[in-house]
Each structure stands twice: as structure tokens, then as C-alpha cells.
Motif scaffolding. Structure first.
Motif, PDB file in Angstrom:
ATOM      1  N   CYS A 219      -2.406 -15.214  -6.377  1.00 39.25           N
ATOM      2  CA  CYS A 219      -3.077 -16.132  -5.441  1.00 39.25           C
ATOM      3  C   CYS A 219      -4.104 -17.003  -6.166  1.00 39.25           C
ATOM      4  O   CYS A 219      -4.176 -18.212  -5.940  1.00 39.25           O
ATOM      5  CB  CYS A 219      -3.756 -15.340  -4.329  1.00 39.25           C
ATOM      6  SG  CYS A 219      -2.606 -14.488  -3.228  1.00 39.25           S
ATOM      7  N   PHE A 220      -4.921 -16.377  -7.018  1.00 42.22           N
ATOM      8  CA  PHE A 220      -5.970 -17.104  -7.735  1.00 42.22           C
ATOM      9  C   PHE A 220      -5.526 -17.246  -9.194  1.00 42.22           C
ATOM     10  O   PHE A 220      -5.899 -16.461 -10.062  1.00 42.22           O
ATOM     11  CB  PHE A 220      -7.308 -16.349  -7.641  1.00 42.22           C
ATOM     12  CG  PHE A 220      -7.830 -16.223  -6.237  1.00 42.22           C
ATOM     13  CD1 PHE A 220      -8.603 -17.222  -5.670  1.00 42.22           C
ATOM     14  CD2 PHE A 220      -7.519 -15.101  -5.466  1.00 42.22           C
ATOM     15  CE1 PHE A 220      -9.083 -17.101  -4.373  1.00 42.22           C
ATOM     16  CE2 PHE A 220      -8.002 -14.975  -4.178  1.00 42.22           C
ATOM     17  CZ  PHE A 220      -8.773 -15.983  -3.618  1.00 42.22           C
ATOM     18  N   LYS A 221      -4.727 -18.278  -9.430  1.00 39.91           N
ATOM     19  CA  LYS A 221      -4.111 -18.439 -10.748  1.00 39.91           C
ATOM     20  C   LYS A 221      -5.077 -19.003 -11.785  1.00 39.91           C
ATOM     21  O   LYS A 221      -4.931 -18.803 -12.981  1.00 39.91           O
ATOM     22  CB  LYS A 221      -2.884 -19.347 -10.645  1.00 39.91           C
ATOM     23  CG  LYS A 221      -1.750 -18.793  -9.802  1.00 39.91           C
ATOM     24  CD  LYS A 221      -0.568 -19.746  -9.781  1.00 39.91           C
ATOM     25  CE  LYS A 221       0.629 -19.164  -9.037  1.00 39.91           C
ATOM     26  NZ  LYS A 221       0.332 -18.910  -7.611  1.00 39.91           N
ATOM     27  N   GLU A 222      -6.110 -19.733 -11.342  1.00 35.73           N
ATOM     28  CA  GLU A 222      -7.008 -20.406 -12.267  1.00 35.73           C
ATOM     29  C   GLU A 222      -8.421 -19.815 -12.264  1.00 35.73           C
ATOM     30  O   GLU A 222      -9.290 -20.304 -12.983  1.00 35.73           O
ATOM     31  CB  GLU A 222      -7.086 -21.896 -11.911  1.00 35.73           C
ATOM     32  CG  GLU A 222      -5.741 -22.604 -11.999  1.00 35.73           C
ATOM     33  CD  GLU A 222      -5.839 -24.046 -11.533  1.00 35.73           C
ATOM     34  OE1 GLU A 222      -6.975 -24.515 -11.292  1.00 35.73           O
ATOM     35  OE2 GLU A 222      -4.786 -24.704 -11.408  1.00 35.73           O
ATOM     36  N   SER A 223      -8.647 -18.804 -11.440  1.00 35.91           N
ATOM     37  CA  SER A 223      -9.999 -18.233 -11.315  1.00 35.91           C
ATOM     38  C   SER A 223     -10.060 -16.863 -11.997  1.00 35.91           C
ATOM     39  O   SER A 223      -9.112 -16.079 -11.902  1.00 35.91           O
ATOM     40  CB  SER A 223     -10.389 -18.073  -9.840  1.00 35.91           C
ATOM     41  OG  SER A 223     -10.382 -19.323  -9.195  1.00 35.91           O
ATOM     42  N   PRO A 224     -11.160 -16.566 -12.697  1.00 37.31           N
ATOM     43  CA  PRO A 224     -11.291 -15.270 -13.358  1.00 37.31           C
ATOM     44  C   PRO A 224     -11.434 -14.138 -12.345  1.00 37.31           C
ATOM     45  O   PRO A 224     -12.177 -14.243 -11.364  1.00 37.31           O
ATOM     46  CB  PRO A 224     -12.557 -15.426 -14.201  1.00 37.31           C
ATOM     47  CG  PRO A 224     -13.349 -16.485 -13.516  1.00 37.31           C
ATOM     48  CD  PRO A 224     -12.352 -17.422 -12.920  1.00 37.31           C
ATOM     49  N   ILE A 225     -10.694 -13.064 -12.611  1.00 35.46           N
ATOM     50  CA  ILE A 225     -10.707 -11.886 -11.734  1.00 35.46           C
ATOM     51  C   ILE A 225     -11.352 -10.740 -12.511  1.00 35.46           C
ATOM     52  O   ILE A 225     -11.027 -10.513 -13.685  1.00 35.46           O
ATOM     53  CB  ILE A 225      -9.282 -11.515 -11.302  1.00 35.46           C
ATOM     54  CG1 ILE A 225      -8.610 -12.696 -10.590  1.00 35.46           C
ATOM     55  CG2 ILE A 225      -9.289 -10.278 -10.405  1.00 35.46           C
ATOM     56  CD1 ILE A 225      -7.133 -12.507 -10.345  1.00 35.46           C
ATOM     57  N   PHE A 226     -12.246 -10.007 -11.845  1.00 33.13           N
ATOM     58  CA  PHE A 226     -12.977  -8.921 -12.497  1.00 33.13           C
ATOM     59  C   PHE A 226     -12.795  -7.629 -11.706  1.00 33.13           C
ATOM     60  O   PHE A 226     -12.875  -7.641 -10.466  1.00 33.13           O
ATOM     61  CB  PHE A 226     -14.477  -9.240 -12.571  1.00 33.13           C
ATOM     62  CG  PHE A 226     -14.783 -10.546 -13.250  1.00 33.13           C
ATOM     63  CD1 PHE A 226     -14.958 -10.610 -14.617  1.00 33.13           C
ATOM     64  CD2 PHE A 226     -14.882 -11.723 -12.506  1.00 33.13           C
ATOM     65  CE1 PHE A 226     -15.235 -11.817 -15.240  1.00 33.13           C
ATOM     66  CE2 PHE A 226     -15.160 -12.923 -13.112  1.00 33.13           C
ATOM     67  CZ  PHE A 226     -15.339 -12.984 -14.484  1.00 33.13           C
ATOM     68  N   ARG A 227     -12.553  -6.562 -12.430  1.00 32.68           N
ATOM     69  CA  ARG A 227     -12.556  -5.233 -11.794  1.00 32.68           C
ATOM     70  C   ARG A 227     -13.957  -4.659 -12.000  1.00 32.68           C
ATOM     71  O   ARG A 227     -14.316  -4.226 -13.091  1.00 32.68           O
ATOM     72  CB  ARG A 227     -11.507  -4.326 -12.425  1.00 32.68           C
ATOM     73  CG  ARG A 227     -11.377  -2.983 -11.699  1.00 32.68           C
ATOM     74  CD  ARG A 227     -10.389  -2.070 -12.395  1.00 32.68           C
ATOM     75  NE  ARG A 227     -10.342  -0.759 -11.773  1.00 32.68           N
ATOM     76  CZ  ARG A 227      -9.862   0.336 -12.364  1.00 32.68           C
ATOM     77  NH1 ARG A 227      -9.361   0.249 -13.611  1.00 32.68           N
ATOM     78  NH2 ARG A 227      -9.862   1.485 -11.744  1.00 32.68           N
ATOM     79  N   ILE A 228     -14.760  -4.641 -10.938  1.00 27.19           N
ATOM     80  CA  ILE A 228     -16.172  -4.250 -11.054  1.00 27.19           C
ATOM     81  C   ILE A 228     -16.431  -2.822 -10.593  1.00 27.19           C
ATOM     82  O   ILE A 228     -17.568  -2.353 -10.617  1.00 27.19           O
ATOM     83  CB  ILE A 228     -17.062  -5.224 -10.254  1.00 27.19           C
ATOM     84  CG1 ILE A 228     -16.691  -5.200  -8.771  1.00 27.19           C
ATOM     85  CG2 ILE A 228     -16.971  -6.623 -10.832  1.00 27.19           C
ATOM     86  CD1 ILE A 228     -17.623  -6.010  -7.901  1.00 27.19           C
ATOM     87  N   GLY A 229     -15.378  -2.131 -10.143  1.00 26.67           N
ATOM     88  CA  GLY A 229     -15.503  -0.738  -9.731  1.00 26.67           C
ATOM     89  C   GLY A 229     -14.139  -0.101  -9.731  1.00 26.67           C
ATOM     90  O   GLY A 229     -13.125  -0.752 -10.037  1.00 26.67           O
ATOM     91  N   GLY A 230     -14.078   1.172  -9.383  1.00 29.47           N
ATOM     92  CA  GLY A 230     -12.789   1.850  -9.382  1.00 29.47           C
ATOM     93  C   GLY A 230     -11.788   1.201  -8.465  1.00 29.47           C
ATOM     94  O   GLY A 230     -10.603   1.069  -8.804  1.00 29.47           O
ATOM     95  N   ASP A 231     -12.217   0.759  -7.281  1.00 23.02           N
ATOM     96  CA  ASP A 231     -11.312   0.138  -6.322  1.00 23.02           C
ATOM     97  C   ASP A 231     -11.842  -1.205  -5.829  1.00 23.02           C
ATOM     98  O   ASP A 231     -11.502  -1.672  -4.750  1.00 23.02           O
ATOM     99  CB  ASP A 231     -11.085   1.074  -5.128  1.00 23.02           C
ATOM    100  CG  ASP A 231     -12.393   1.501  -4.480  1.00 23.02           C
ATOM    101  OD1 ASP A 231     -13.459   1.047  -4.958  1.00 23.02           O
ATOM    102  OD2 ASP A 231     -12.349   2.282  -3.517  1.00 23.02           O
ATOM    103  N   GLU A 232     -12.688  -1.862  -6.625  1.00 25.87           N
ATOM    104  CA  GLU A 232     -13.284  -3.135  -6.220  1.00 25.87           C
ATOM    105  C   GLU A 232     -12.970  -4.222  -7.244  1.00 25.87           C
ATOM    106  O   GLU A 232     -13.055  -4.010  -8.451  1.00 25.87           O
ATOM    107  CB  GLU A 232     -14.803  -2.996  -6.084  1.00 25.87           C
ATOM    108  CG  GLU A 232     -15.249  -2.218  -4.865  1.00 25.87           C
ATOM    109  CD  GLU A 232     -16.759  -2.243  -4.693  1.00 25.87           C
ATOM    110  OE1 GLU A 232     -17.207  -2.209  -3.546  1.00 25.87           O
ATOM    111  OE2 GLU A 232     -17.476  -2.306  -5.709  1.00 25.87           O
ATOM    112  N   PHE A 233     -12.632  -5.389  -6.710  1.00 24.62           N
ATOM    113  CA  PHE A 233     -12.395  -6.572  -7.540  1.00 24.62           C
ATOM    114  C   PHE A 233     -13.276  -7.702  -7.031  1.00 24.62           C
ATOM    115  O   PHE A 233     -13.600  -7.770  -5.834  1.00 24.62           O
ATOM    116  CB  PHE A 233     -10.923  -7.009  -7.471  1.00 24.62           C
ATOM    117  CG  PHE A 233      -9.977  -6.100  -8.202  1.00 24.62           C
ATOM    118  CD1 PHE A 233      -9.628  -6.342  -9.527  1.00 24.62           C
ATOM    119  CD2 PHE A 233      -9.420  -4.991  -7.557  1.00 24.62           C
ATOM    120  CE1 PHE A 233      -8.747  -5.508 -10.192  1.00 24.62           C
ATOM    121  CE2 PHE A 233      -8.537  -4.153  -8.215  1.00 24.62           C
ATOM    122  CZ  PHE A 233      -8.200  -4.401  -9.544  1.00 24.62           C
ATOM    123  N   ALA A 234     -13.662  -8.575  -7.955  1.00 27.61           N
ATOM    124  CA  ALA A 234     -14.406  -9.781  -7.583  1.00 27.61           C
ATOM    125  C   ALA A 234     -13.737 -10.978  -8.256  1.00 27.61           C
ATOM    126  O   ALA A 234     -13.306 -10.891  -9.414  1.00 27.61           O
ATOM    127  CB  ALA A 234     -15.865  -9.671  -8.015  1.00 27.61           C
TER     128      ALA A 234
END
Length: 489
Positions: free
Chosen positions: A388-403
């Protein structure tokens, strides 16, 4: 290993327990003193009160009034003297006497009427004995005399007051004596020395304190043994193993040597759990270090020799900021991105949104299908976000959380992309042919930067929106469960 001296936990615990023992023993001694003293005074009141009530019943008030007025001792007076003398001999009372209050202020504010004596006093202290009609001079201060005058009333009840006189610190029981008309003619009193009560109470309090001290000392020895076996010795073993591991780290030992010796703690409590967690953490760190080296070797094999140290550091930096499970940016990468955004905010050149995602059911998948499937569940979530977000940085900030930090072109369509993400999850959820770890369920919340915001403020708004959706999803599930339940009649 750090060599700075620190107070041992065992010493701190024992110091605290010893202080507690001293305080409890002192408190018990004081409480014992007060309770015993109060009990003794209560017993005295009952004892002395019953005694003078009995004596009062044996007094002929009219005859005694005549003796007071004439200064002559009648036969009835002499009989009363013998009765009071016998009473004092057989009762543990300091003074038993009848006195007539005259006025508040000395001198001569009291008149002696009759005082009980013992055989010893009559033989060896005859010159000091009081007699009918004696005036007391300045023996009774005004405040003491007031207590006697106050009881020249018509109330036959026995009352009590504290009386500090030249005879000592005493406690007085008092009641009036009446003539046939019911008028008070004098007061009948019995005294006990308070020092004697305090002395007995002190002995009792000290005895109780010593008994408590002995008991608590024995308890301390037991607690000391327990602390040694269950706390200090296990922690010492753990400290020794951790210190040896720390030395290896300081020596920059090879990853294969970074092994922490198991301290073999078997306390079956939180200390054993802590030891196991530390050993597991060290093993994970070792595995992580090995993975970094292995990945670095693979990169080197594929691309040949590294041309410069700058390139080498750049590749290590990539590994340090990448989530090893999904390939997304990790928490450290997110923090680095936040710092850059905050700098851009200060420069006045920034526009962004944050999308927060919190996965549902990860724990259930781990518990029911194993952590391997849980890892697949997390990877599938990342893949869905990435589609969905092909150009935006995705971060895994917790065990089950993404930002997701959305900027530039995708920022213009952020709401549409969020709705696309939700629609795809809805479509997946309705596919009965998919395994549970393939059916992504995630609460999503987003928030846009507004002038005056910090990155953390935008994050909080997105997080709040995400938890509001999670609450609605939970309520919806409860509603569906309720609807599916059979109607009870």
C-alpha cells in the motif's frame, strides 16, 4: 569488571531487619508499660474505691461532725480510728485519711480529721502522726487543695485525681462524708504512690521488650539463613557469571567466545527466572552478532572487496537499522527518522503524516500455532503495508506494532491509502481458504502534522486514533458473538 565498592543486598536487608527489630522491641516495651500502667491504675481505682466506700459506710457522720467541731475524740471516733488502722494494715495503700478542706490558698487551708496508721508508724514515727484538728500550714498548694474542696459536694461516688505533694507523686481516690442532713462534712481519701505503679509497669515493659527482642533475634537468624540461601548466594552466582561475560566483552572476544556461564540457580522463583532470562538474552545477542557477521560476509562475497571504510560503515549501519524479521526499519531507525523530522520542523520545511498499525491476535497465533507462524503473520503484515505504501518508510517499532511516515506524493493520498489497507484486510478476512496466520487483522490510526506539533505529538494523535479503532473492533466482535449465541428462554 567494575570494582567499585557497593553495599551488598544482604547487608542492606539485614540492616533494615535489625532496625525493624529494635523499633518493634522498643514499641512493645513502651506499649507494655502503658498498658500495664493503665491496668494497674484501673485496678487501684477499683480496689481503693471499694475500700473507701466500705469505710464510708462505717462512719457516723453526725458524731464525726461533732468531733470536728469540738476537737474532742468520741468513742465512735476511736472505734473508727481502729477500723481505719486495721484497714491500712491489710491493704496495700500509702495513706488512708479523712480531711476537711477549709479554703484554696495556704496557709492552713486543710484540717486533719483522722489518719490511719500502722503499728510500725505508731511505734517509730509517733511524733510525725497527724491528729484531730491539726491545721496543715502550707503543706497543700492551692491547686491541690482545689481538688479536695471540689469534692465537698453531695455526690457519694468515688472520684480520682493525681496529687503531687511533698509526700511524693500519688494518686488519690476521694469521696465526701455526709451528716444526717446530707451535708458534706469532710472527705475520705486513699492514696497510692504512682512511682510504685510506674516501677511495676516499667519492669513489665522491659520484660516484654526483652522477650520480643529475643524472639525477633531468633527470627533474624532464620531470615538471615533464608536470605543467604534464597537471595544473596544466587545473586552472587549471577553477578559472577555476568562479570565474567562482561570481561569477555571488554576484551573484544570473538562472538563464539561470548558465552555466559550458567550460574545454575534453582530457587524456583523470580531470581531463577531472571537468571534464565539473562542467559537467554546473552544467547540471542550472540546469535545476532553472528548473523551480522554472516550477512556482512555474504555482502562481501557478492560485491567483492569493500572499497573503503566508509562503505563498510554504511553497510553495518544498514544492518543496525533494519528489522531482521521483516526488512522494515527497526525502532532505532524510527528514532533516527524522528530526529530528522524534528530538525526539519525547526527549519520550517516539513509536511508529513504518521500511520500507526497494531496487530490483533498475534499472541493467539503464537500460542496456538507456534512462533514460526507468528513470525509469518508479522511478515505478512509488513508485506501488506509495503504493497500500500510503496514510497513511504515503514518501521517495526514493537513486537506487533508498525509505523509509517508518509511524505511527498503519498501524503496527498494518505487517507485513500489507509482505506485501501483496511479494504485489503477486510477482503483477506473473508477468504475462508486462508490459514489464520494469513488473515491480517490490524487496528489502523493516522494523524497529520499541523503547525506547532512535534513528531511525538503527531505520533500520539495517530496512536490515539489507532486505539479508538481497536476499541471499536473489539466492541464489534463482542456484538457478533452476542448475536450468534442461541436465544435462551
Amino acid at each position: 569488571m567494575k570494582t567499585a565498592h557497593k553495599k551488598h543486598l544482604k547487608t542492606s536487608l539485614l540492616s533494615m531487619i535489625i532496625l525493624l527489630i529494635v523499633v518493634l522491641s522498643g514499641y512493645l516495651a513502651y506499649s507494655g508499660f502503658q498498658i500495664y500502667r493503665s491496668d494497674m491504675i484501673g485496678r487501684y481505682q477499683q480496689y481503693a474505691g471499694d475500700g473507701i466506700t466500705f469505710l464510708a459506710s462505717q462512719i457516723d457522720g453526725d458524731d464525726l461532725e461533732q468531733c470536728i467541731n469540738s476537737g474532742q475524740k468520741s468513742e465512735t471516733y476511736k472505734s473508727l480510728q481502729l477500723l481505719m488502722d486495721d484497714f491500712k494494715e491489710t491493704h496495700d495503700l500509702l495513706y488512708v485519711y479523712i480531711i476537711k478542706p477549709l479554703k484554696n490558698d495556704p496557709p492552713d487551708n486543710m484540717m486533719d480529721v483522722i489518719a490511719a496508721t500502722t503499728a510500725y508508724e505508731r511505734e517509730y514515727e509517733a511524733d510525725e502522726l497527724t491528729n484531730l484538728g491539726n491545721l496543715t500550714g502550707d503543706l497543700y498548694p492551692a491547686d491541690v487543695a482545689a481538688n479536695y474542696i471540689k469534692r465537698m459536694d453531695r455526690n457519694p461516688e468515688v472520684t480520682y485525681f493525681r496529687n503531687d505533694t511533698d509526700f511524693g507523686d500519688i494518686y488519690t481516690a476521694i469521696r465526701p462524708i455526709f451528716n444526717q442532713k446530707g451535708d458534706p462534712i469532710a472527705v475520705l481519701c486513699a492514696d497510692v504512690e504512682i512511682n510504685a505503679i510506674n516501677s511495676a509497669a516499667s519492669k513489665y515493659g522491659v520484660g516484654a521488650g526483652i522477650a520480643m527482642l529475643v524472639f525477633l533475634t531468633a527470627t533474624l537468624l532464620i531470615v538471615n539463613f533464608w536470605i543467604k540461601r534464597r537471595i544473596s548466594e544466587p545473586l552472587h552466582k549471577l553477578q559472577k557469571s555476568a562479570g565474567e561475560f562482561e570481561d569477555k566483552c571488554r576484551r573484544r572476544a570473538e562472538p563464539s567466545e561470548l558465552i555466559m556461564k550458567n550460574p545454575e540457580i534453582h530457587t524456583d522463583d523470580e531470581i531463577e527466572a531472571l537468571s534464565d532470562s539473562i542467559i537467554s538474552m546473552v544467547e540471542d545477542v550472540q546469535d545476532y552478532a553472528k548473523d551480522l557477521l554472516e550477512k556482512d560476509r555474504e555482502i562481501s562475497k557478492k560485491e567483492g572487496e569493500i572499497s573503503s571504510m566508509k562503505e563498510y560503515v554504511s553497510r553495518l549501519d544498514t544492518l543496525a537499522y533494519q528489522d531482521s524479521l521483516t526488512g522494515a526499519g527497526n525502532k532505532a531507525a524510527y528514532e533516527k527518522a524522528v530526529q530528522q523530522l524534528n530538525r526539519n520542523i525547526e527549519n520550517g520545511s516539513v509536511d508529513f503524516a504518521i500511520v500507526m498499525c497494531d496487530m490483533n491476535y498475534l499472541k493467539k497465533i503464537n500460542d496456538n500455532f507456534g512462533h514460526d507462524k507468528g513470525n509469518l503473520y508479522i511478515q505478512n503484515m509488513y508485506n501488506l503495508l509495503n504493497s500500500c505504501f510503496k514510497e513511504s518508510p515503514i518501521f517495526r517499532i514493537g513486537g506487533d506494532e508498525f509505523a509509517v511516515i508518509v511524505q511527498d506524493e503519498e501524503l496527498k493520498h494518505c487517507d485513500e491509502l489507509v482505506e485501501t489497507l483496511k479494504a485489503q484486510m477486510q477482503k483477506i478476512a473473508q477468504d475462508e481458504g486462508l490459514e489464520p496466520w494469513m488473515k491480517i487483522s490490524t487496528a489502523v490510526g493516522s494523524a497529520y502534522y499541523e503547525p506547532g506539533d512535534t513528531v511525538n505529538r503527531v505520533f500520539q494523535k495517530a496512536d490515539k486514533a489507532m486505539y479508538e479503532e481497536k476499541r471499536k473492533m473489539h466492541a464489534q466482535r463482542l456484538s457478533l458473538i452476542h448475536i450468534s449465541e442461541p436465544t435462551r428462554r
